[in-house]
Every structure is written in C-alpha cells, then in structure tokens.
Design a protein around this motif. Structure first.
Motif, PDB file in Angstrom:
ATOM      1  N   ILE A  81       0.839  -1.204   0.000  1.00 41.34           N
ATOM      2  CA  ILE A  81       0.000   0.000   0.000  1.00 41.34           C
ATOM      3  C   ILE A  81       0.873   1.252   0.000  1.00 41.34           C
ATOM      4  O   ILE A  81       0.632   2.197  -0.762  1.00 41.34           O
ATOM      5  CB  ILE A  81      -0.947  -0.006   1.228  1.00 41.34           C
ATOM      6  CG1 ILE A  81      -1.962  -1.147   1.120  1.00 41.34           C
ATOM      7  CG2 ILE A  81      -1.671   1.336   1.361  1.00 41.34           C
ATOM      8  CD1 ILE A  81      -2.778  -1.378   2.389  1.00 41.34           C
ATOM      9  N   LYS A  82       1.894   1.249   0.836  1.00 42.75           N
ATOM     10  CA  LYS A  82       2.788   2.406   0.948  1.00 42.75           C
ATOM     11  C   LYS A  82       3.560   2.646  -0.354  1.00 42.75           C
ATOM     12  O   LYS A  82       3.610   3.764  -0.878  1.00 42.75           O
ATOM     13  CB  LYS A  82       3.785   2.195   2.102  1.00 42.75           C
ATOM     14  CG  LYS A  82       3.167   2.303   3.482  1.00 42.75           C
ATOM     15  CD  LYS A  82       4.115   1.801   4.561  1.00 42.75           C
ATOM     16  CE  LYS A  82       5.306   2.718   4.759  1.00 42.75           C
ATOM     17  NZ  LYS A  82       4.965   3.984   5.450  1.00 42.75           N
ATOM     18  N   THR A  83       4.131   1.566  -0.910  1.00 37.18           N
ATOM     19  CA  THR A  83       4.962   1.692  -2.116  1.00 37.18           C
ATOM     20  C   THR A  83       4.127   2.079  -3.331  1.00 37.18           C
ATOM     21  O   THR A  83       4.458   3.028  -4.048  1.00 37.18           O
ATOM     22  CB  THR A  83       5.716   0.377  -2.396  1.00 37.18           C
ATOM     23  OG1 THR A  83       6.508   0.042  -1.251  1.00 37.18           O
ATOM     24  CG2 THR A  83       6.627   0.521  -3.609  1.00 37.18           C
ATOM     25  N   TYR A  84       3.044   1.339  -3.555  1.00 32.13           N
ATOM     26  CA  TYR A  84       2.198   1.628  -4.720  1.00 32.13           C
ATOM     27  C   TYR A  84       1.580   3.030  -4.604  1.00 32.13           C
ATOM     28  O   TYR A  84       1.514   3.777  -5.590  1.00 32.13           O
ATOM     29  CB  TYR A  84       1.081   0.584  -4.851  1.00 32.13           C
ATOM     30  CG  TYR A  84       1.557  -0.827  -5.119  1.00 32.13           C
ATOM     31  CD1 TYR A  84       2.836  -1.081  -5.610  1.00 32.13           C
ATOM     32  CD2 TYR A  84       0.722  -1.922  -4.886  1.00 32.13           C
ATOM     33  CE1 TYR A  84       3.267  -2.373  -5.852  1.00 32.13           C
ATOM     34  CE2 TYR A  84       1.140  -3.222  -5.139  1.00 32.13           C
ATOM     35  CZ  TYR A  84       2.420  -3.448  -5.606  1.00 32.13           C
ATOM     36  OH  TYR A  84       2.844  -4.734  -5.847  1.00 32.13           O
ATOM     37  N   GLY A  85       1.138   3.365  -3.405  1.00 33.22           N
ATOM     38  CA  GLY A  85       0.559   4.695  -3.198  1.00 33.22           C
ATOM     39  C   GLY A  85       1.551   5.805  -3.490  1.00 33.22           C
ATOM     40  O   GLY A  85       1.205   6.801  -4.158  1.00 33.22           O
ATOM     41  N   ARG A  86       2.774   5.634  -3.023  1.00 34.33           N
ATOM     42  CA  ARG A  86       3.810   6.652  -3.259  1.00 34.33           C
ATOM     43  C   ARG A  86       4.120   6.787  -4.750  1.00 34.33           C
ATOM     44  O   ARG A  86       4.249   7.904  -5.276  1.00 34.33           O
ATOM     45  CB  ARG A  86       5.089   6.277  -2.485  1.00 34.33           C
ATOM     46  CG  ARG A  86       6.287   7.208  -2.696  1.00 34.33           C
ATOM     47  CD  ARG A  86       6.018   8.597  -2.154  1.00 34.33           C
ATOM     48  NE  ARG A  86       7.059   9.538  -2.516  1.00 34.33           N
ATOM     49  CZ  ARG A  86       8.046   9.921  -1.709  1.00 34.33           C
ATOM     50  NH1 ARG A  86       8.135   9.439  -0.469  1.00 34.33           N
ATOM     51  NH2 ARG A  86       8.947  10.802  -2.102  1.00 34.33           N
ATOM     52  N   GLN A  87       4.225   5.659  -5.445  1.00 37.38           N
ATOM     53  CA  GLN A  87       4.521   5.693  -6.883  1.00 37.38           C
ATOM     54  C   GLN A  87       3.417   6.422  -7.653  1.00 37.38           C
ATOM     55  O   GLN A  87       3.698   7.246  -8.536  1.00 37.38           O
ATOM     56  CB  GLN A  87       4.672   4.259  -7.406  1.00 37.38           C
ATOM     57  CG  GLN A  87       5.918   3.552  -6.903  1.00 37.38           C
ATOM     58  CD  GLN A  87       5.933   2.067  -7.253  1.00 37.38           C
ATOM     59  OE1 GLN A  87       4.928   1.512  -7.700  1.00 37.38           O
ATOM     60  NE2 GLN A  87       7.076   1.421  -7.052  1.00 37.38           N
ATOM     61  N   ILE A  88       2.169   6.127  -7.299  1.00 36.34           N
ATOM     62  CA  ILE A  88       1.040   6.757  -7.999  1.00 36.34           C
ATOM     63  C   ILE A  88       1.003   8.261  -7.730  1.00 36.34           C
ATOM     64  O   ILE A  88       0.770   9.067  -8.642  1.00 36.34           O
ATOM     65  CB  ILE A  88      -0.287   6.077  -7.589  1.00 36.34           C
ATOM     66  CG1 ILE A  88      -0.318   4.636  -8.127  1.00 36.34           C
ATOM     67  CG2 ILE A  88      -1.493   6.853  -8.104  1.00 36.34           C
ATOM     68  CD1 ILE A  88      -1.346   3.742  -7.463  1.00 36.34           C
ATOM     69  N   LEU A  89       1.249   8.655  -6.492  1.00 41.94           N
ATOM     70  CA  LEU A  89       1.269  10.084  -6.154  1.00 41.94           C
ATOM     71  C   LEU A  89       2.395  10.817  -6.882  1.00 41.94           C
ATOM     72  O   LEU A  89       2.226  11.962  -7.319  1.00 41.94           O
ATOM     73  CB  LEU A  89       1.404  10.273  -4.639  1.00 41.94           C
ATOM     74  CG  LEU A  89       0.173   9.895  -3.801  1.00 41.94           C
ATOM     75  CD1 LEU A  89       0.497   9.958  -2.318  1.00 41.94           C
ATOM     76  CD2 LEU A  89      -1.003  10.804  -4.131  1.00 41.94           C
ATOM     77  N   GLU A  90       3.538  10.151  -7.029  1.00 40.78           N
ATOM     78  CA  GLU A  90       4.677  10.769  -7.726  1.00 40.78           C
ATOM     79  C   GLU A  90       4.336  11.059  -9.185  1.00 40.78           C
ATOM     80  O   GLU A  90       4.662  12.126  -9.712  1.00 40.78           O
ATOM     81  CB  GLU A  90       5.911   9.856  -7.652  1.00 40.78           C
ATOM     82  CG  GLU A  90       6.576   9.794  -6.279  1.00 40.78           C
ATOM     83  CD  GLU A  90       7.301  11.083  -5.908  1.00 40.78           C
ATOM     84  OE1 GLU A  90       7.491  11.953  -6.790  1.00 40.78           O
ATOM     85  OE2 GLU A  90       7.677  11.218  -4.730  1.00 40.78           O
ATOM     86  N   VAL A  91       3.660  10.122  -9.838  1.00 38.44           N
ATOM     87  CA  VAL A  91       3.337  10.336 -11.258  1.00 38.44           C
ATOM     88  C   VAL A  91       2.211  11.362 -11.404  1.00 38.44           C
ATOM     89  O   VAL A  91       2.200  12.142 -12.360  1.00 38.44           O
ATOM     90  CB  VAL A  91       3.005   9.008 -11.973  1.00 38.44           C
ATOM     91  CG1 VAL A  91       1.668   8.434 -11.536  1.00 38.44           C
ATOM     92  CG2 VAL A  91       2.998   9.212 -13.487  1.00 38.44           C
ATOM     93  N   LEU A  92       1.295  11.415 -10.459  1.00 35.94           N
ATOM     94  CA  LEU A  92       0.264  12.454 -10.493  1.00 35.94           C
ATOM     95  C   LEU A  92       0.892  13.837 -10.352  1.00 35.94           C
ATOM     96  O   LEU A  92       0.518  14.779 -11.062  1.00 35.94           O
ATOM     97  CB  LEU A  92      -0.766  12.237  -9.374  1.00 35.94           C
ATOM     98  CG  LEU A  92      -1.729  11.058  -9.534  1.00 35.94           C
ATOM     99  CD1 LEU A  92      -2.643  10.946  -8.325  1.00 35.94           C
ATOM    100  CD2 LEU A  92      -2.552  11.175 -10.813  1.00 35.94           C
ATOM    101  N   LYS A  93       1.848  13.950  -9.446  1.00 38.46           N
ATOM    102  CA  LYS A  93       2.542  15.243  -9.261  1.00 38.46           C
ATOM    103  C   LYS A  93       3.291  15.641 -10.529  1.00 38.46           C
ATOM    104  O   LYS A  93       3.288  16.815 -10.934  1.00 38.46           O
ATOM    105  CB  LYS A  93       3.509  15.164  -8.072  1.00 38.46           C
ATOM    106  CG  LYS A  93       4.130  16.521  -7.707  1.00 38.46           C
ATOM    107  CD  LYS A  93       4.988  16.427  -6.463  1.00 38.46           C
ATOM    108  CE  LYS A  93       5.470  17.821  -6.061  1.00 38.46           C
ATOM    109  NZ  LYS A  93       6.170  18.547  -7.126  1.00 38.46           N
ATOM    110  N   PHE A  94       3.894  14.670 -11.172  1.00 38.76           N
ATOM    111  CA  PHE A  94       4.620  14.920 -12.423  1.00 38.76           C
ATOM    112  C   PHE A  94       3.674  15.482 -13.482  1.00 38.76           C
ATOM    113  O   PHE A  94       3.976  16.481 -14.141  1.00 38.76           O
ATOM    114  CB  PHE A  94       5.266  13.613 -12.908  1.00 38.76           C
ATOM    115  CG  PHE A  94       5.868  13.689 -14.287  1.00 38.76           C
ATOM    116  CD1 PHE A  94       7.102  14.287 -14.490  1.00 38.76           C
ATOM    117  CD2 PHE A  94       5.201  13.153 -15.385  1.00 38.76           C
ATOM    118  CE1 PHE A  94       7.670  14.361 -15.765  1.00 38.76           C
ATOM    119  CE2 PHE A  94       5.745  13.214 -16.657  1.00 38.76           C
ATOM    120  CZ  PHE A  94       6.983  13.821 -16.843  1.00 38.76           C
TER     121      PHE A  94
END
Length: 515
Positions: free
Chosen positions: A265-278
């Motif tokens: 949950i932590k890893t996938y959530g962080r990855q998704i948030l990073e690409v949204l910010k991008f």
C-alpha cells in the motif's frame, strides 16, 4: 485557437457516466402477457426523461446476460399459471421496481452496456465493437505490420472504448493491446492540437507511466497500442482476476475480499502520487485514476490511459465527485480518486458509499489518516488536500523509491496553452453540473420537509389557530358594532352608567402563538 467553444463535428455529447433512474409508472395486460411502462430519467432533470415498454421476458433476458457478474439479483421468479391476476401483476411490478433500483444503483452494473441498452435503446443501439473494427481496419491499411489476434471483449467498463489483442507480423510471439476510443463530451481541443498531443504520447517516458508503443488519431477517435501485460492491472491483483476476462466477471463479485500488505500500500501509493505530481507540474490533465488504470509491472505501478482526458472522456468516479462542489479541479479529482484507490488497496473492495462515515480497521492508522483526508464527510465538504500534501503524510513520506529512469515528457508551449484552456473548459462543465445537482438537492430537501408528516401536523395546528383568531376578531368586531348601535339609540333616554364622554374600557386581549 487551441479549443473550440462549440463541440466539434463527430463529438459524442452524451456523458455515459450520468446515472439513469427508472420508475415503473403503470402496467397493461394484453392477451397473453403484461407490459410494464417505465419512465427512465438521465440525471436530475425531469425534462431529460422518456418512456420505455418492457415485458417480464425482457427483464429475464437482461438478468440472464448479467449472470456473468456473479451477483444474486432480485428478479421476481417466473409464474406460468395465474400470471394475469391483478394482485399478482401488482406484486410483480413491485418486485421488478426493486430489481431496477438494484441495477441502477450498482456502480459497475449501471455503467455497463447491457443495462444502458435496456433502459436507453435510442442512445445505445450502435454496435461499438463493429465500429471499432472498421476504424482499426482502416488503420491497418496504412500500417500493415500489425495484425489482430482476437478482440478482448468487454475487458473495460467504457461502452465506447474497445480492446484488441495484437501481434507484429515479424514478431509473432510478442503480444500487444490495441485500444480504440470515441470522443467524449469533454473534448475541447481543436482537431489539430488533439491529434498532435495523441501522437506525442509515445515520447512520454516516466518510471510510473506505462509506455505507449504507438498512437494515432483522426477527427473522431484515437487508437493506441501498448505491450500486453499477462499479470494485468492493480485491480486484477486486488481482485485476483484474469486480465482477459470481462469487466463484470472480474470485479462485480470477488470470491475473496482481501486487501494488500501495508508495504505494498505504501509503495504503490507513493509511486502513484509521484506520477500524479509529475503530470500536474506539466499541466497535463489526468482525472482518470482508478485501480484498472494502473498497470502492475513487478513491484512497480505504471499509470495507463493518459489519452482519456485528451479524448474528453468522463471519469469512472464522476457520479461520486460531481456531488461535492469543493472537488472542482482535475487536481482535486485525482486526489479524491486516489482515496477510492487507496480504500480498495486497503480493504480489497470499494467503499459502500461516499462520503465514508467511519472506516473499518486498517493495517495502520496512517492509512486511515489519508482515507479521512480524501473520502470523509469533512473532506468532501471542505475540499481535497494537494498531492504534495499527501506525499508529506506519514504513510508515504518514509517510502524510498529506487529508479534510474529519468522522466521525460516535452510538450511544446503552444500545446501547453491548448491543454490549459481545455482543462479550464472541463472544470467549467463539472462546476456547472455540481451547481445544478446542489440546487436540485436543496429543492428536493425543501419539498420533502414540506411534505413530511411532522410539517403537515404543524400546518394543521397553525391553520386552526389562525381560524380561531379570525373567528375571535370577527366576534369582537360584531360586539363593538352592536354596542355602538345601542348607544346611539339610547342617547335621548335616561343617562347610562357611563357618560358618553368617558373613555370605553379596553377589551381583554387574547395572546396567540406567533405564526
């Protein structure tokens, strides 16, 4: 000009995500069967409604087609003898109404083509697979190296988006997926800018975006090719589903409901948030985040379907966030949709309703904190946090991401401006829809309050008091006239007890409850 005030030719104005409601208004018995007259309404406007006529056999046919979803739907049972009795028809009508209520309030069923065709045959009579095949065939004339292996029937939820398994002729073992989609109601880019941006997508490189192999578009649709992933999407992992199965079969009724591990949950959530910010930093509108739009590549999440916002397609969760006026930008839409995705990752299923009043026990209170900031009553009422704020929350702030791939997505200045204006137009339509829903809700509440039993009792009591007061005032007025008449008649006779010049004593006043 980068966008068009008027919809371009070929644009589909119908928003497929606007909910349909259905109410059986009457029934009529013919020689050997009964027909049910149904009023179907799109959205909140009574003017946007129509009548359809359906027999029990039509309901039965629909129900058989929906069996693939694995749900136990409450269709009343068949009856061969006595099925024309008035009492039976009235009871069956109640059962069929309940059935309609169930399928129109189920988020997945209500958006599927089977239900749309049953309730709105005029707008959903086309064979979209056939239309897609025609478009794909035209494409292959100019690109002969590709070859269709098989249609991937109904693997997605969109009615006007179709998928085909592909191969390259000189690489027969390699499998790819072709997706074809029609234009949607939020397509505000000019044809030229739209086609340029679609063709730009293969140049987008990011560790958390699923690579587009090929992309092209015409004035009415777009076609994209990506590598086929045998493991499927994040939703396939959560629901333990096979990627090639139909959407209804995969996700309507999972056999085992189980969330992911906390570290996932932590890893996938962080990855998704990073690409949204991008994407937000690039000024590229997304607005289409859900678990089926996240491809799983090993332990890495990669975002899918960047083309949806360019095509003007409505979001999977639009019927949810259109209820909340503070979720009115594509950035806030992405954050709210992230809340839905996080809920699914945590609990293995979507929330029963939104906003969520209370959350079940989670692997960590840090998960609940993020869910509360995106799905709670307070969050939906007051607004969403930013993606940057979510990245700073304890659930994601300590996640270390290791990737050597450098993000790259160069958008020319002219196209950035076109995207900015298109984004504003998309948000403007959302805000207008939210305003109409808000006004309708207020009106409905007022009418419901006015028609409640308690309010009717209050109005009766007030009416009685008003009637009594009116009667009392009439009585006093009549007495005063009678008294004056007697005084005038006796003025030449013996003197009364009170002299004419003396003031008349005031009458006793009666207090009334204020109205």
């Amino acid at each position: 000009m980068a966008f068009m005030e008027k919809p371009p030719a070929g644009k589909v104005l119908l928003d497929d995500t606007v909910p349909l409601t259905a109410a059986i208004e009457a029934s009529q018995s013919l020689q050997s069967h009964t027909e049910y007259i149904i009023r179907v309404q799109r959205g909140i406007s009574v003017e946007n409604s129509w009548q359809i006529v359906r027999r029990y056999s039509d309901f039965d046919l629909l129900n058989n087609s929906l069996q693939i979803a694995g749900l136990s739907l409450p269709l009343p049972p068949k009856k061969l003898i006595g099925n024309m009795d008035r009492e039976f028809i009235a009871e069956r009508q109640k059962g069929l109404q309940n059935y309609l209520n169930v399928i129109t309030t189920n988020h997945i069923l209500s958006n599927c083509e089977l239900v749309k065709k049953f309730l709105d045959p005029n707008n959903y009579s086309a064979n979209y697979t056939e239309i897609a095949l025609q478009q794909v065939s035209m494409f292959f004339r100019s690109e002969p190296k590709w070859e269709v292996v098989e249609p991937l029937k109904d693997i997605g939820w969109r009615i006007r988006k179709k998928y085909f398994l592909m191969k390259i002729k000189n690489q027969p073992k390699e499998r790819l997926v072709l997706s074809w989609a029609d234009l949607g109601p939020d397509k505000y880019l000019s044809d030229k800018d739209f086609q340029c941006l679609i063709k730009l997508l293969p140049s987008c490189l990011h560790p958390y975006i699923y690579r587009v192999t090929f992309a092209t578009a015409n004035e009415s649709s777009a076609l994209l090719i990506r590598m086929f992933n045998e493991k499927g999407t994040l939703k396939d992992l959560i629901y333990k589903a096979k990627p090639k199965d139909p959407f209804l079969k995969k996700y309507c009724n999972p056999k085992k409901i189980q969330g992911l591990e906390l570290q996932q949950i932590k890893t996938y959530g962080r990855q998704i948030l990073e690409v949204l910010k991008f994407l937000h930093d690039k000024g590229f509108p997304y607005g289409h985040l859900h678990a089926s739009n996240v491809m799983l590549d090993g332990d890495t999440c990669r975002l899918l379907d960047l083309e949806n916002s360019l095509l003007g397609l409505p979001s999977f969760y639009r019927s949810y966030f259109s209820q909340f006026r503070k979720i009115n930008t594509l950035e806030s839409v992405d954050v709210h949709c992230f809340g839905h995705l996080l809920y699914e990752m945590t609990y293995g299923r979507p929330p029963d309703s939104v906003p969520v009043d209370s959350f079940p026990p989670a692997p960590s209170m840090a998960v609940v904190a993020v869910l509360e900031s995106t799905l709670s009553c307070e969050a939906c009422k007051n607004g969403m946090p930013t993606v940057s704020r979510l990245l700073q929350m304890p659930l994601f702030s300590d996640v270390l991401l290791t990737t050597s791939e450098k993000p790259q997505f160069k958008i020319p200045t002219k196209l950035k401006e076109a995207l900015r204006i298109a984004k504003e137009c998309i948000e403007k339509r959302l805000i207008e829809e939210q305003k109409q829903i808000h006004q309708h809700r207020r009106l409905t509440r007022a009418q419901s309050h006015h028609g409640s039993e308690e309010e009717r009792k209050k109005r009766k009591i007030l009416a009685r008091k008003k009637s009594k007061r009116s009667a009392l005032e009439n009585s006093e007025e009549h007495s005063a006239k009678y008294s004056n008449s007697n005084n005038s008649a006796g003025s030449g006779a013996s003197s009364p007890l009170t002299s004419p010049s003396s003031p008349t004593p005031p009458s006793t006043s009666v207090e009334h409850a204020p109205f």
